[in-house]
Structures are given as C-alpha cells and as structure tokens.
Design an enzyme around this catalytic site. Sequence first.
Site, mmCIF file in Angstrom:
data_model
loop_
_atom_site.group_PDB
_atom_site.id
_atom_site.type_symbol
_atom_site.label_atom_id
_atom_site.label_comp_id
_atom_site.label_asym_id
_atom_site.label_seq_id
_atom_site.Cartn_x
_atom_site.Cartn_y
_atom_site.Cartn_z
ATOM 1 N N ALA A 1 -77.189 -99.050 -10.162
ATOM 2 C CA ALA A 1 -76.464 -97.861 -10.593
ATOM 3 C C ALA A 1 -77.397 -96.673 -10.800
ATOM 4 O O ALA A 1 -77.033 -95.524 -10.567
ATOM 5 C CB ALA A 1 -75.704 -98.158 -11.887
ATOM 6 N N GLU B 1 -78.358 -94.871 -3.892
ATOM 7 C CA GLU B 1 -78.766 -95.416 -2.589
ATOM 8 C C GLU B 1 -78.445 -94.485 -1.428
ATOM 9 O O GLU B 1 -79.115 -94.508 -0.398
ATOM 10 C CB GLU B 1 -78.092 -96.773 -2.356
ATOM 11 C CG GLU B 1 -78.673 -97.920 -3.169
ATOM 12 C CD GLU B 1 -78.090 -97.988 -4.584
ATOM 13 O OE1 GLU B 1 -78.450 -98.917 -5.312
ATOM 14 O OE2 GLU B 1 -77.301 -97.103 -4.950
ATOM 15 N N ASP C 1 -96.946 -61.985 13.902
ATOM 16 C CA ASP C 1 -97.631 -61.243 14.942
ATOM 17 C C ASP C 1 -96.716 -60.098 15.383
ATOM 18 O O ASP C 1 -95.487 -60.177 15.247
ATOM 19 C CB ASP C 1 -97.901 -62.200 16.117
ATOM 20 C CG ASP C 1 -98.625 -61.529 17.261
ATOM 21 O OD1 ASP C 1 -99.492 -60.688 16.994
ATOM 22 O OD2 ASP C 1 -98.305 -61.833 18.418
ATOM 23 N N ASN D 1 -73.826 -91.517 -10.218
ATOM 24 C CA ASN D 1 -74.638 -92.682 -10.578
ATOM 25 C C ASN D 1 -74.872 -92.773 -12.082
ATOM 26 O O ASN D 1 -74.861 -93.858 -12.656
ATOM 27 C CB ASN D 1 -75.982 -92.627 -9.842
ATOM 28 C CG ASN D 1 -75.870 -93.119 -8.413
ATOM 29 O OD1 ASN D 1 -75.316 -92.426 -7.569
ATOM 30 N ND2 ASN D 1 -76.365 -94.311 -8.135
ATOM 31 N N ASN E 1 -71.747 -96.743 -4.297
ATOM 32 C CA ASN E 1 -72.902 -95.914 -3.919
ATOM 33 C C ASN E 1 -73.041 -95.739 -2.413
ATOM 34 O O ASN E 1 -73.484 -94.685 -1.948
ATOM 35 C CB ASN E 1 -74.188 -96.519 -4.485
ATOM 36 C CG ASN E 1 -74.269 -96.384 -5.993
ATOM 37 O OD1 ASN E 1 -73.416 -95.749 -6.609
ATOM 38 N ND2 ASN E 1 -75.287 -96.976 -6.602
ATOM 39 N N THR F 1 -68.031 -95.066 -1.088
ATOM 40 C CA THR F 1 -67.190 -94.002 -1.654
ATOM 41 C C THR F 1 -67.991 -92.808 -2.145
ATOM 42 O O THR F 1 -67.464 -91.704 -2.227
ATOM 43 C CB THR F 1 -66.330 -94.562 -2.806
ATOM 44 O OG1 THR F 1 -67.186 -95.122 -3.800
ATOM 45 C CG2 THR F 1 -65.398 -95.633 -2.289
#
Length: 907
Positions: free
Chosen positions: A290, A294, A336, A706, A734, A737
């Site tokens: 959690a 990820e 330049d 998370n 993770n 969804t």
Amino acid sequence: MTGAPDPIETAAPWHALSVDEALDRLESAPSGLGVREARARLRRFGPNALETAPPASAWRILLDQLRSVVVLLLAVAAAVAWAVGDPLDAAAIGGVVVINTGLGFLTEIRARRAMEALLRLEVAHATVVREGRAQQIDARDLVPGDVIRVEAGDAVPADARLLTSVELRVNEAALTGESVPADKQAAAVLDVAVPLADRRNMLYKSTTVGAGSATAVVVATGMATEVGRIGRLVGGIAEERTPLEVRLDALGRRLVGVALVLGALVAALGAVQGMPLGRLIETGIALAIAAVPEGLPVVATVTLAVGVRRMAARHALVRRLPSVETLGSVTRICTDKTGTLTAGEMTVTTVWVADREFRISGVGYAPDGVFSEDGVTVRPATVPALELALRIGALANRADVARTGAGWTVRGDPTEAALLVAARKAGLDREALRAALPETGEVPFSSERQLMATFHRAADGGTVAYVKGAPARIVALCERRIEPGGEERPLDTGDREALLARNRKLAAQGLRVLALACGRVREPRGAALRGLTFVGFVGMIDPPAPGVAETIRVFRAAGIRTIMLTGDQQLTAEAIARELGVLAPGEEVLDGSEFERLSDPELAARVQRVGAFSRVGPEAKLRIVSAYQRDGEIVAMLGDGVNDAAALKKADVGVAMGRRGTDVAKEAADVVLRDDRFRTIGAAVEEGRVIFDNIRKFVFYLFSCNLAEVLVLLGAGAAGLPLPLTPLQILWLNLVTDTFPALALALEPAEPDLMRRPPRDPQKAILSAGFARAVLFYAVLIAGASLGAFLWGLAATDPFRAITIGFMTLALAQASHLGNARSPGHVIGLRRATSNPYALGAVVLVVLLQLLAVGFAPLAQVLDVVPLRAREWLIITAFALLPAIVGQGLKLGVAFNRRRAHPSDAQ
C-alpha cells in the site's frame, strides 16, 4: 621520415608560417607526397577519422531503465513476497517492473535508431596530389603533408594550410559561428594570436567551400583537427542527471523511509495486540504494497513516452525520455544565432540610392517580396537609380539560385545570391540582362582589391563596367554620383564624407554593406576602373527566422530568458538581438575579447546582465553555460555547429538542428529539431511544462490513493478490526483501478496560464509542504469513506461481505477523486468535465473492472470478494462519491471567493 615533426604533438601555429615554412616543416612539396611515404604516415598518424563514442548497447539501455529507486523498491517488495511464500503477489509486483522497463526501453531504443539515421559523420572522398598527379581517394586515407585540392561546393576533408587560392571563400559557420563566408588568401602570414575565425590562410575540417578554388597542405587529420579537439572537449563532459530523475529518486528515497516507518509501526502494533506471526507478516506485506505506488514508474514512463510522441508530431525528436520534462524546467535558453535565430540565408533588406532608402520585404532565397519607401510600395522600374543598382548586383555576380524539391538552393557566395534574388524581386532576369549587355570580361573579387567587376558591351558598341565591393574602396574609385532621375553629377569631398557616414549608419544596423558603381571604360581590365559613377549601397543581413521574435516574447512572459551566443561581430549581434527582443532594458552585449579577460567570479557577477555574447568560440560557450548552471539555472542550449557541441552536451538539455546541424552537434544533443525552427523549441518547452504538470497531477492522485490504503489498514489495525484489505486486493487497486485514472491524467491538456507562469524552482521537490498537506487531506477523506462503509458492513452483514464493501468503496472513491487531481480548479461544467475524455473513460473503466471483480467467479475467488446486493451498492456509491463532492465543493468555494475579490480574473 624519422625526422618529420608530428603536428599532433607539436600543434604548430600553421597560420603564422609562410607557405614554404609549412611545407618544410611537414617535409612535403607542392607536388605532394609519394605513395610509399603516404602509407608510412597513415600508419604513423592513423586514419583521418573522428573517434565517436560507440552507441549504447541494447543491454545498457535496458539496464538504465532499472536505475530508479522506486523500481528497485518494487523489486525488493517482490523478492520479500516470494520469500514469505506469496508467489502470486511477487508475480504481480514483478509484472509492474517488467512493464515499466519494457516501455522505457522501447521508447528510448526507437529514438536511438532514429538518431542513427540522421548521422552522417565523414566526408567520403578527397582530391589529393601525390607524386604530382591529382587523384580521388577515401578521405580517411589523408595524412599530414598531403596536398589537397578544393573548389566551390566541396567539403574540406582535413585541417590544411593554403598553398594557392583563387577567389576563395569558405563557409565556416559550423565551426566559428560566422554567418558570412570567410575570404581566404594563401599568401597571408598571420600573428600567432589571431583567433580561429580570422585565420584567412587556413582551411578546417567540416567547413564548406562557397566560391573559388585552392590547393592546401594537410596539417592535421582525425582527432588532431579543430573538430577533433572539440570532440575531445565534448568527450570530457560527464552526462548529468535531469531534474526529473533527481526528483523521482528523492521521491523513491522518501518512499523507502515511509515503508520502514510503517514496518516499525506494524511490528509495534502487533507486539501490543499479541498478533499472530502469520497475520503480522500478512499485514506487513499489505502495508508495504500500500505504501509503494506500483503504478508510479509505469505512469511516469508512459507520460514521458506520450510527450515524446507529441513532440515528434511537432518536429522535435527526443533522444532521452527525461529530457522531455527537463525542457519544462528551463530558466535560460542559450542559443546560437546563425541558422537558429536567423534564417541562415543572406537577404538584401535595404537599397540606398540617390539619397533615398528603399526597403525590400521577403526572407531567404525565394524571389518573393516588394519594394517600399517610407512604408509606400514602389515599383523599381519607376526609379532609374534603383533599377540600375539592382542591375549591377545581378550582373557583377557569379552565384546561382535554383529551386529544387527541398526548396531554394545556392551555389556560390551567399551574398551574391542575395543580390541576385533582390534583382529577381524587381523582375530583372540575369540571363535577359546578359543577352542585352553581353559580358566581355571580369575582374574577380580578391581581398586585396576588395571589389568585383564585370564588363559588358553596350548598345552603342562601347564597354561599361559594373562594380560592387567594399564601400570605402568603391567611393575612392568614383568621381561622379547618380541622381534620383538617373542623371550624374560630380562627387566632391563633402559628398564622399556623407557617403562614408551613410555606410557607417547602415553598418550600425547590423547590415553587411556593399557599394555599387558603374562607368564607361576603354578596355575590360582592372586598370581601367577609374572615374566611376557611384550608384548606391545595398545592405543585407541574415534575417530573423519566422516566428522567432514571437517565441522569445512567449519565453519572456514565461520567465525564461533567451541568451544569444554568436561568432558574429558585436554590432551585428546587437542589431539582431534588439530586433528579436533578446535584449531587455539594462541588458548588454559582451564581446569575446572582453569575455576572455573575465575570471570565473567576474563572469558570475556579470552574466545575469548579459543578453548576448558576440565573437565567442566553443570553450567560451561551454563556460557561459556552466556559469548559468552554477547560478542555479536550468539551461537549454540550441545549436547546429561543431562549435556548439561541447555546450550542447554540458547543458541540462541540448537541442540540435536536424537538417543543417552538424553530426557532432546532433550526437551531443538530447533533442533534435527536425524542422530547424526556433519556435519548435517553444512548443517543446510548453510540452515539457504540460508533462511536469501532469506528473504532479498523477503523483498527487497516486499518493493520496496509496496513503488512503495505508490509513485504512492502520485505522482498522489500531481499532482491532479485521484486516479490511488483502495484499492482492491492494495490488489490484494499485495496478488496475489506480493506474488507468493516473494514465488519463498523463493526457490532461495544458492549463490556460501555463506559459504565463514563472519557471518552477529547480530545487523544489515534487512533494512540497502544500502538496503533502493536500495529499493527506484527500487521503483521510478517501480512507474515512472506505472505513465508514467497512464498519457499516461489519455491523449489517458478515466480515467477508464487509471486506468486499470496503474494497469496492475504496476503489470507487479513488475513481471519484480523479476530478480533484485533474485541475487546480473545479471540473464542474460540460466544457471542463469533457476537456480530457480519457479521464471520463478511465472512470467508466474502473467501474466496469470492479463489477467484473465481483461478477466473474475466478477473479472474485483470487481477490476474495463476494457478490453484493442492491442496498450494499447504494451504500458503496454514497460513501464513494464523498471525496468528489467535498473536493469539488471546496474548489467551487475558492473560485467564488476569488471572483469576488478579483472580478477581472473571472473566467
């Protein structure tokens, strides 16, 4: 040849030696080397080739994708899951690492392959004189002491000291930055201290012969050439990490700290509650999963890849993924001038005749433009003196301009091509003029004569000379001047002084000025050029490229300063810089001669007041970029020449021109502009800012989601409740969804004020204090909604159904939170809600996936969920919408208060 000096080791000042001294030192002769001697020297000095770094192998590119701390953290989490007997968890986490690595690898390898197609490093062949015979050989086989021949259109294959030259002009812009071809003279012997751009008796590898022909003795090959020296300078610059890489690694280290703290909390909580070891391990794994988003590396990589694709559609090829975002961090753009800010094509803009000044519109070599005086359009045929001036420019001319599939191409001197184009704009065709006035002779241009003349047979059989050249030289040869109606009058001393003053005034505007004259002569030769009639001046310039001034204004509004670096003279640099808006009030132009005298502390104290640098070489450009970086600036460097390569590599992001850029410049750059347009870098900077905005949006979304999962687990654990989420459910959230809505955030359009904001602080972390407070607020909101639904489930149903209710509420609450992450403002209203259709699609997809999770028996068994009743879905929906209702309500309130306080800001 045991006694021959080694030019690589001795680095002789060849421009300070006479022709005979150079030949003696190289033990060569005008007839060239013998074949056996040439072979011996090839073994001694090696091939005439530049040493290029081998391209990164596929394995190296693949390993580079694994350097992120977040990716390493995921790998450790997978290993721990495997070690404690959870192969399904380990496989799921490992799949994330594989997907992220694969995406990054495929994007970067495609960019590398595209770059390889752009690079063509070497001059293929050279004309060399050996044993008195001219022959074509592979340019790699040239050696010091070889005598080479070059003519108009040839690329110079090695550094060489001129032996003979005939009206030789060489385009050295790629090496020196000079926009005007350099006149060369073999007989010149120069002071040792003369800078590279002024060494008129030398030829250098990677330059091009614009006009004339020459023979020269090779003095340096391969890495001993000036180009090779710059190559070594480039090779000595370490590749530095981009701001995004630094930020994401800092983020990763914070996540490691969070994971360790959570581990300690779990251990302490378990010890207090007497939690069984099995449940302790399960909870620890769940919390670790959690704590780590990820989807972060995958979404970050996809976001950058999307940016690469969008930039490619806007003609910018990105070689390194993080460079996309770095462009959005830029605070200084060092560029330049020749061919970058300017069109790279000489253009006549002004004709001064008979005390009248005419302007000519149009840029480059296309014969499209109109003549005007004080803003009023003029037909050249109605002004005899103007038409005569244009006729002289067309006939005293050896250039050719032709239309090809790639546009207009020039053969010969660009200044002569500009005169030819100006005549065409007036409807004058050179071939028709030559038919009416047949050419009978010529005096070619030379640096000693400072003029060129052609002789023509007039209708009455006499000979007329048409002459162009340096203003002071032409004025000195004239005794009369042309009047507005075409009549002539004597030229007195006051007239001469007035003409020279007019020349200075035109030159102060940054124009390259040529004088035009004509006159009847007795015979077609140089000695007859006396008592001429002065006709007028033409002023030409390498004009600003289309869209440059507008892009510089956009950059200034965005808090980005544009700094011009050029090899041109100070007056030219200042005129162009002021015309383009590079120089703001109070900013100055710093010339190379003064720059060289500044110490690093003196440069650091002055650099922020300088808007343009003139007469600067490769080392100076590198030093300028370094000075800005030491001052905390994020620097982009734009260039196309060999002389830009070191600065391109040193800059935080190097940008090279794809069409006319040298191969050395393209190799050193992070981004290549396929269309060579300065405004493309404006689009790239905007794209970079969009990408960073979107990275912040999905980091905000993923972290709040998370953290909500962590709070749900910690809250349930602290209350002694059953574990409300399993490790696989958290992985599902993770990886599935959470990831699709986060990917939708990567496609958010630009905020309206994107290019009106100042650059963000390059030292500022992604997780600032305000950012962290917002993450915590929404995480508590999502966690509270999920725990509320879970508690309702425990009270109204059994624990298995309660876990399913909590899992579903958390997933849908995160989906409803997407609108809070999409914009700093609210997204209520049809236009705002639908500005990113991918976000709406992501919400629908999440709902369908959650329905699939409980409706598809095999998946439901893996996730440990059960089918739900209608009443339970109503409870889930009510709790899940809470984050959206609260978040959007607060944003509406902020917008309402802002409109009341600042009515003019209302949208």
